[in-house]
Scaffold this motif. Structure first.
Motif, PDB file in Angstrom:
ATOM      1  N   GLY A 284      33.620  19.419  -5.655  1.00 15.13           N
ATOM      2  CA  GLY A 284      35.045  19.139  -5.784  1.00 15.13           C
ATOM      3  C   GLY A 284      35.824  20.322  -6.308  1.00 15.13           C
ATOM      4  O   GLY A 284      36.903  20.642  -5.797  1.00 15.13           O
ATOM      5  N   VAL A 285      35.283  20.991  -7.322  1.00 12.79           N
ATOM      6  CA  VAL A 285      35.970  22.153  -7.904  1.00 12.79           C
ATOM      7  C   VAL A 285      36.081  23.276  -6.883  1.00 12.79           C
ATOM      8  O   VAL A 285      37.150  23.878  -6.708  1.00 12.79           O
ATOM      9  CB  VAL A 285      35.229  22.645  -9.164  1.00 12.79           C
TER      10      VAL A 285
ATOM     11  N   LEU B 253      32.496  28.277 -14.025  1.00  9.51           N
ATOM     12  CA  LEU B 253      32.948  28.059 -15.398  1.00  9.51           C
ATOM     13  C   LEU B 253      33.925  26.882 -15.463  1.00  9.51           C
ATOM     14  O   LEU B 253      33.897  26.089 -16.405  1.00  9.51           O
ATOM     15  CB  LEU B 253      33.593  29.334 -15.948  1.00  9.51           C
ATOM     16  N   ASN B 254      34.808  26.790 -14.446  1.00  8.09           N
ATOM     17  CA  ASN B 254      35.722  25.650 -14.392  1.00  8.09           C
ATOM     18  C   ASN B 254      34.943  24.342 -14.291  1.00  8.09           C
ATOM     19  O   ASN B 254      35.263  23.350 -14.969  1.00  8.09           O
ATOM     20  CB  ASN B 254      36.674  25.778 -13.208  1.00  8.09           C
TER      21      ASN B 254
ATOM     22  N   GLN C  66      32.734  41.379  -7.535  1.00 10.72           N
ATOM     23  CA  GLN C  66      32.809  40.218  -6.651  1.00 10.72           C
ATOM     24  C   GLN C  66      32.094  38.984  -7.218  1.00 10.72           C
ATOM     25  O   GLN C  66      32.329  37.874  -6.738  1.00 10.72           O
ATOM     26  CB  GLN C  66      32.195  40.568  -5.284  1.00 10.72           C
ATOM     27  N   LEU C  67      31.263  39.168  -8.234  1.00 14.32           N
ATOM     28  CA  LEU C  67      30.578  38.012  -8.821  1.00 14.32           C
ATOM     29  C   LEU C  67      31.561  37.012  -9.421  1.00 14.32           C
ATOM     30  O   LEU C  67      31.257  35.829  -9.535  1.00 14.32           O
ATOM     31  CB  LEU C  67      29.585  38.475  -9.895  1.00 14.32           C
ATOM     32  N   TRP C  68      32.758  37.491  -9.785  1.00 16.15           N
ATOM     33  CA  TRP C  68      33.744  36.581 -10.355  1.00 16.15           C
ATOM     34  C   TRP C  68      34.221  35.555  -9.337  1.00 16.15           C
ATOM     35  O   TRP C  68      34.762  34.517  -9.709  1.00 16.15           O
ATOM     36  CB  TRP C  68      34.939  37.372 -10.897  1.00 16.15           C
ATOM     37  N   GLN C  69      34.025  35.826  -8.055  1.00 19.84           N
ATOM     38  CA  GLN C  69      34.364  34.844  -7.023  1.00 19.84           C
ATOM     39  C   GLN C  69      33.552  33.566  -7.209  1.00 19.84           C
ATOM     40  O   GLN C  69      34.005  32.468  -6.853  1.00 19.84           O
ATOM     41  CB  GLN C  69      34.086  35.417  -5.636  1.00 19.84           C
ATOM     42  N   VAL C  70      32.356  33.713  -7.762  1.00 24.56           N
ATOM     43  CA  VAL C  70      31.472  32.563  -7.974  1.00 24.56           C
ATOM     44  C   VAL C  70      31.517  32.098  -9.425  1.00 24.56           C
ATOM     45  O   VAL C  70      31.528  30.894  -9.702  1.00 24.56           O
ATOM     46  CB  VAL C  70      30.023  32.931  -7.585  1.00 24.56           C
ATOM     47  N   VAL C  71      31.578  33.051 -10.363  1.00 19.91           N
ATOM     48  CA  VAL C  71      31.533  32.714 -11.780  1.00 19.91           C
ATOM     49  C   VAL C  71      32.745  31.886 -12.197  1.00 19.91           C
ATOM     50  O   VAL C  71      32.616  30.914 -12.960  1.00 19.91           O
ATOM     51  CB  VAL C  71      31.450  34.004 -12.629  1.00 19.91           C
TER      52      VAL C  71
END
Length: 309
Positions: free
Chosen positions: A115-116, A84-85, A75-80
């Motif tokens: 914004g991202v 990164l973007n 689930q950390l990819w929800q934030v990572v």
């Protein structure tokens, strides 16, 4: 039926049945039959959808959990991913192209990350909405339920993902000098309005994507263009300074920019009301109602056609 005798023979005369001459539709109406999978009336459809509310929530949570189930960070990819973007956009647009000019250094990073994160909420809702029906044909054809449950659950999934990301966003905002205040409460109505806008847009794209699967290949280009026109990585008034004012007014009034600006204004101390378009809350409510209501009706109109053909 009647019997008559002619010279010792019995003649049988059959009377026509009472249903003779009725059309299939009239016969169905007479005996209380209805078309399988027929679209219910709008009030009944809303009632059925409310009855499936627990399924909608459970389905969105299951999809969210499964999305990163095979990744080691889970689930950390929800934030990572959005972080990164934001880092890439900061390097390319903030440092190389200089889009941060005119924005104080302690404001630009939270400005960009907000914004991202906020635009990703809309972008992901649209992209998942396109595949809501075409990507779940097995479920659509096997079970009877209001099909609007699927795009709504995908929009809800993206809202849950944003809420996880908001924890990191708040940390970043505070790291650059903006601390909790009453204005932070404005994030709640802004996100609620954005959710209804995203939901309506997801419903529209779900109907369109159910008949045109290739739309899923086209949408990334459309969303990228929308992102560049919404001021995700630059301030629209500053970037268009010296240009006809109506161009900036149009870009700032687009729904993605409206919801981003509201949340930036709520969270970032250095982002004042002078950065907001006129009647910004009216615009936010208007976009949410317009797309929420029209999107729902547009999707419902084709209810009986989903999963067929």
């Amino acid at each position: 039926m009647s019997d008559t005798t002619h010279d010792g023979e019995i003649t049988v005369t059959m009377r026509p049945p009472a249903d003779n001459g009725l059309s299939p539709a009239q016969l169905a109406a007479k005996y209380g039959l209805s078309v399988s999978g027929a679209r219910p009336g709008l009030p009944e459809y809303i009632r059925q959808l409310w009855g499936r509310r627990h399924f909608i929530v459970a389905f969105s949570q299951a999809k969210l959990t499964a999305q990163y189930s095979k990744a080691k960070l889970g689930q950390l990819w929800q934030v990572v991913t959005p972080l990164l973007n934001a880092l890439v956009y900061y390097l390319v647009f903030g440092l190389i192209l200089g889009t941060k000019e005119g924005i104080p250094n302690d404001v630009f990073v939270p400005f960009l990350v907000t914004g991202v994160f906020v635009f990703t909420f809309t972008q992901s809702s649209v992209m998942s909405g396109v595949r809501a029906i075409s990507g779940n044909l097995g479920l659509v054809r096997a079970l009877h339920f209001p099909r609007a449950s699927l795009p709504i659950s995908f929009a809800l999934q993206q809202l849950q993902q944003l809420l996880f990301s908001m924890i990191v966003l708040l940390v970043i905002v505070m790291a650059f000098g903006s601390f909790p205040s009453l204005s932070w409460l404005l994030v709640i109505p802004a996100l609620v309005l954005q959710f209804f806008f995203n939901m309506g847009l997801a419903l529209i794209m779900a109907r369109m994507g159910s008949k045109t699967p290739d739309l899923a290949q086209l949408m990334p280009f459309i969303m990228r263009t929308w992102m560049y026109a919404s001021g995700v990585m630059f301030s629209i008034p500053i970037m268009l300074e010296g240009k006809p004012s109506w161009i900036a007014d149009v870009l700032q009034a687009n729904p993605a920019a409206v919801y981003m600006d509201l949340i930036r204004f709520a969270l970032i101390d250095g982002y004042g009301a002078n950065n907001l378009p006129a009647h910004v809350w009216l615009l936010a409510v208007g976009w949410a109602l317009l797309f929420g209501v029209l999107g729902f009706v547009y999707f419902w109109k084709a209810e009986e056609r989903y999963g067929r053909g």
